[in-house]
Design an enzyme around this catalytic site. Structure first.
Site, mmCIF file in Angstrom:
data_model
loop_
_atom_site.group_PDB
_atom_site.id
_atom_site.type_symbol
_atom_site.label_atom_id
_atom_site.label_comp_id
_atom_site.label_asym_id
_atom_site.label_seq_id
_atom_site.Cartn_x
_atom_site.Cartn_y
_atom_site.Cartn_z
ATOM 1 N N PHE A 76 -12.340 -29.241 45.127
ATOM 2 C CA PHE A 76 -11.089 -29.395 44.377
ATOM 3 C C PHE A 76 -11.404 -29.244 42.892
ATOM 4 O O PHE A 76 -12.568 -29.315 42.484
ATOM 5 C CB PHE A 76 -10.480 -30.776 44.647
ATOM 6 C CG PHE A 76 -9.365 -30.783 45.663
ATOM 7 C CD1 PHE A 76 -9.481 -30.128 46.871
ATOM 8 C CD2 PHE A 76 -8.190 -31.479 45.427
ATOM 9 C CE1 PHE A 76 -8.474 -30.147 47.814
ATOM 10 C CE2 PHE A 76 -7.170 -31.510 46.352
ATOM 11 C CZ PHE A 76 -7.306 -30.836 47.549
ATOM 12 N N GLN A 78 1.538 -35.782 35.263
ATOM 13 C CA GLN A 78 0.767 -34.605 35.668
ATOM 14 C C GLN A 78 1.660 -33.508 36.227
ATOM 15 O O GLN A 78 2.517 -33.761 37.067
ATOM 16 C CB GLN A 78 -0.264 -34.989 36.732
ATOM 17 C CG GLN A 78 -1.141 -33.818 37.156
ATOM 18 C CD GLN A 78 -2.255 -34.242 38.077
ATOM 19 O OE1 GLN A 78 -2.051 -34.377 39.276
ATOM 20 N NE2 GLN A 78 -3.431 -34.480 37.523
ATOM 21 N N HIS A 131 1.360 -30.299 38.415
ATOM 22 C CA HIS A 131 0.463 -29.622 39.341
ATOM 23 C C HIS A 131 0.584 -28.115 39.119
ATOM 24 O O HIS A 131 1.687 -27.597 38.953
ATOM 25 C CB HIS A 131 0.844 -29.977 40.780
ATOM 26 C CG HIS A 131 -0.193 -29.647 41.797
ATOM 27 N ND1 HIS A 131 -0.513 -28.351 42.130
ATOM 28 C CD2 HIS A 131 -0.991 -30.447 42.558
ATOM 29 C CE1 HIS A 131 -1.461 -28.358 43.056
ATOM 30 N NE2 HIS A 131 -1.769 -29.625 43.326
ATOM 31 N N LEU A 134 5.172 -28.409 46.868
ATOM 32 C CA LEU A 134 3.752 -28.325 46.573
ATOM 33 C C LEU A 134 3.007 -27.332 47.462
ATOM 34 O O LEU A 134 3.157 -27.317 48.677
ATOM 35 C CB LEU A 134 3.112 -29.708 46.727
ATOM 36 C CG LEU A 134 1.672 -29.817 46.207
ATOM 37 C CD1 LEU A 134 1.620 -29.583 44.710
ATOM 38 C CD2 LEU A 134 1.094 -31.175 46.549
ATOM 39 N N GLU A 149 -3.729 -28.101 46.152
ATOM 40 C CA GLU A 149 -4.930 -27.612 45.483
ATOM 41 C C GLU A 149 -5.949 -27.075 46.485
ATOM 42 O O GLU A 149 -6.858 -26.335 46.120
ATOM 43 C CB GLU A 149 -5.549 -28.746 44.659
ATOM 44 C CG GLU A 149 -6.616 -28.284 43.701
ATOM 45 C CD GLU A 149 -6.908 -29.317 42.629
ATOM 46 O OE1 GLU A 149 -8.021 -29.278 42.072
ATOM 47 O OE2 GLU A 149 -6.033 -30.157 42.349
ATOM 48 N N ARG A 175 -6.407 -30.113 36.675
ATOM 49 C CA ARG A 175 -5.020 -29.687 36.836
ATOM 50 C C ARG A 175 -4.295 -29.460 35.514
ATOM 51 O O ARG A 175 -3.468 -28.556 35.402
ATOM 52 C CB ARG A 175 -4.273 -30.728 37.679
ATOM 53 C CG ARG A 175 -4.684 -30.698 39.126
ATOM 54 C CD ARG A 175 -3.995 -31.767 39.940
ATOM 55 N NE ARG A 175 -4.338 -31.633 41.348
ATOM 56 C CZ ARG A 175 -3.886 -32.429 42.298
ATOM 57 N NH1 ARG A 175 -3.085 -33.433 41.997
ATOM 58 N NH2 ARG A 175 -4.226 -32.236 43.552
ATOM 59 N N HIS A 228 4.373 -33.562 39.195
ATOM 60 C CA HIS A 228 3.740 -33.943 40.459
ATOM 61 C C HIS A 228 3.335 -35.405 40.551
ATOM 62 O O HIS A 228 3.572 -36.056 41.564
ATOM 63 C CB HIS A 228 2.514 -33.053 40.669
ATOM 64 C CG HIS A 228 1.725 -33.350 41.895
ATOM 65 N ND1 HIS A 228 2.264 -33.262 43.173
ATOM 66 C CD2 HIS A 228 0.428 -33.738 42.076
ATOM 67 C CE1 HIS A 228 1.342 -33.576 44.067
ATOM 68 N NE2 HIS A 228 0.223 -33.891 43.424
ATOM 69 N N ARG A 251 -5.248 -36.940 36.412
ATOM 70 C CA ARG A 251 -5.829 -37.259 37.712
ATOM 71 C C ARG A 251 -6.498 -36.041 38.321
ATOM 72 O O ARG A 251 -5.949 -34.943 38.284
ATOM 73 C CB ARG A 251 -4.745 -37.779 38.670
ATOM 74 C CG ARG A 251 -5.266 -37.989 40.085
ATOM 75 C CD ARG A 251 -4.189 -38.561 40.987
ATOM 76 N NE ARG A 251 -3.129 -37.636 41.320
ATOM 77 C CZ ARG A 251 -3.223 -36.658 42.214
ATOM 78 N NH1 ARG A 251 -4.363 -36.436 42.840
ATOM 79 N NH2 ARG A 251 -2.183 -35.884 42.480
#
Length: 571
Positions: free
Chosen positions: A117, A230, A232, A242, A245, A276, A343, A384
């Site tokens: 990730f 955040q 995404h 979504l 990731e 991100r 997100h 994050r």
């Protein structure tokens, strides 16, 4: 009016991963537990998590490396003691979930499979195809139910019972028929999820309206780091649904209208697997520079065709289905359109490692706890890393449940509730049902989401943020003039959405106020007029509360530093 009063050792609001895990631990400890949730637990937003849950398992990885990646990714705003606790406990948490029955994808030699990730030094995201959150949600709910936890699903928690620094329960109404109830308890835990639905394009479930945060703020209690939202990098174009990731972790390439793999300009080393915030800003900048794709030129491509049909069907089947359903594009045959989507909420209800809710920097609210996305224990800081959210929810949900059980054993006095404790809820319901204005809730909500996206989104400045404060003033004034058509008691979702809009307006001001005060760029918070990070002035958390006049008062809380020195981020 007669309102029943139920008494429990502990009441938990929210039935996602954090709420279920905490409830199970409390019930196993012999406590009488009730979980209040406005959805059936298996519809909680935790089930939408696709890509994985982090833990350092491989020979090349370590808990220390997991800590370093998390702290670096947080732009050094994460509290290092909390990060150390999370990373050290992560492998145990995975094994705990596995023993409860969670089925993870496996390697050929039978080990739990892990994928890379963004921001990770080594692949550490354990996964169940691309349905990791749903797998863990089903397992945690099943096991909480097995222990005998009592779930009040389709109940709306409207207020806490709070007086003189002590919480003593929750007041709620049944969405199905508008029956009211008071849940008197020695201890209360909020696990109410995040607040990204205040933005137009977002990946959050419809129910993620941030109610828990504004309920806390309405009682003069602080919220922490609300400016950090955040975005995404990969939401489906137009809807924001979504695309995990995992798609980039498996090798997805980001392309602009010129066919360029543009991340080489923004993160030449990490490329698509930069953190991100970096990737989201890169995508939006490509669109701003006129290199977007799609009918509205407001997206970029993610190309997965080189992975082949077999690998996509093995590891990303749900993502493929989503793209076909909502875009009519098959990632096996062609690139799909994505853009940044609101997100995750790094900010929230301030808590310590054991989940105790902070009253201020020195003291805590007696009997009040929070865990999951609504809480800010600050393991994420300003940004994050992917697959740390599922870990945080499951790990801290379990740990805070255990913490509550120990505190109850030591003794938390019960303040008996009375009918007066329901008055705030009754007044709010009466206002929404009886107000005879001219404004409509959907229109006001759309204006809020559009303006927040434009003025307090991926890119911000003093000009746009001050503009948004004026808009919020106007929307709050218009909210007082709302009218709903449905006056019935049976599944009155129009009334519920009106109440939720009130919460969204409340906490949106905390987002904007914090973003305006933080005159730097750090993690997901990017000020175009202050593009550099300023550790001298802003290496601290933002604590903010509403005073008696409704004005937001802000003060700092020191970041807990530790073994990892604050450095510039490099990609």
């Amino acid at each position: 009016m007669s309102i029943p009063i139920y008494t429990y050792d502990a009441v938990i609001v929210g039935a996602g991963l954090a709420g279920n895990a905490a409830a199970r631990e409390l019930q196993k400890a012999g406590k009488k537990v009730a979980v209040i949730t406005k959805l059936h637990p298996l519809r909680s937003h935790s089930g939408a998590a696709q890509g994985g849950i982090n833990a350092a398992f491989s020979a090349k990885d370590s808990e220390e490396l997991h800590m370093y990646d998390t702290i670096k990714g947080s732009d050094y705003l994460a509290d290092q003691d909390a990060v150390a606790f999370m990373c050290n406990e992560a492998p145990k948490t995975i094994r705990w979930a596995e023993r409860m029955g969670a089925v993870f994808s496996r390697t050929a030699d039978g080990k739990i499979a892990q994928r890379p990730f963004g921001g990770q030094s080594e692949p550490r995201a354990c996964y169940a195809k691309d349905r990791t959150g749903l797998t863990l949600l089903q397992t945690s709910y099943e096991q909480a139910h097995r222990e005998g936890v009592l779930f009040f699903d389709e109940w709306y928690a409207a207020d806490i019972i709070y007086k003189n620094g002590k919480i003593s329960g929750v007041v709620a109404f049944n969405i199905r028929n508008m029956d009211k109830a008071i849940f008197n308890a020695n201890a209360v835990m909020f696990a109410t999820g995040g607040y990204a639905r205040t933005y137009k394009i977002n990946s959050n479930a419809h129910a993620n309206t941030g109610d828990g945060l504004s309920i806390v703020a309405r009682h003069g209690l602080p919220l922490e780091d609300m400016e950090f939202v955040q975005f995404h990098p990969s939401g489906l174009s137009g809807s924001g649904i979504l695309i995990s990731e995992a798609a980039r972790g498996e090798g997805g390439k980001l392309l602009n209208s010129l066919g360029e793999r543009f991340m080489s300009k923004y993160a030449p080393n990490a490329m698509e697997l930069a953190s991100r915030d970096v990737v989201a800003r890169a995508i939006i900048e490509e669109i701003r520079q006129g290199r977007g794709v799609g009918p509205r030129k407001d997206a970029v491509y993610i190309d997965l065709t080189h992975l082949g049909a077999e690998k996509i069907m093995e590891r990303l089947p749900e993502l493929r289905d989503l793209a076909i359903t909502f875009l009519g594009l098959d990632m096996i045959k062609e690139p799909i359109l994505i853009s940044a989507t609101a997100h995750y909420s790094m900010g929230g209800i301030p808590v310590d490692i054991d989940g105790h809710v902070r009253k201020d920097n020195e003291s805590f609210v007696e009997g009040f706890y929070a865990a999951g996305e609504c809480a800010c224990v600050s393991v994420h800081g300003a940004n994050r890393l992917g697959a740390n959210s599922v870990l945080e929810a499951l790990l801290f949900g379990r740990h805070v449940g255990q913490s509550m059980a120990k505190d109850l054993d030591r003794g938390i006095a019960l303040r008996p509730a009375s009918l007066e404790d329901a008055q705030n809820m009754l007044d709010e319901m009466r206002f929404v049902l009886e107000n005879n204005g001219t404004e409509r809730v959907p229109e006001l909500r759309t204006l809020l989401q559009e303006s927040m996206t434009e003025n307090a989104g991926v890119f911000r400045s003093e000009e746009t943020l001050k503009k948004e404060l004026v808009i919020l003033d106007e929307l709050e004034a218009r909210y007082k003039n709302i009218r709903i058509e449905d006056k019935s008691k049976i599944f009155n979702t129009e009334m519920q959405e009106a109440i939720e809009l009130g919460h969204m307006l409340d906490y949106a001001r905390f987002i904007v106020d914090g973003a305006l005060r933080r005159q730097e760029s750090r993690g997901a918070h990017f000020r175009e007029d202050f593009p550099a990070r300023d550790d001298e002035k802003f290496l601290n958390h933002t604590m903010a509360y509403r005073d008696a006049n409704g004005k937001i008062v802000s003060y700092p809380r020191e970041v807990v530093l530790g073994r990892f020195e604050v450095k510039a981020r490099a990609y």
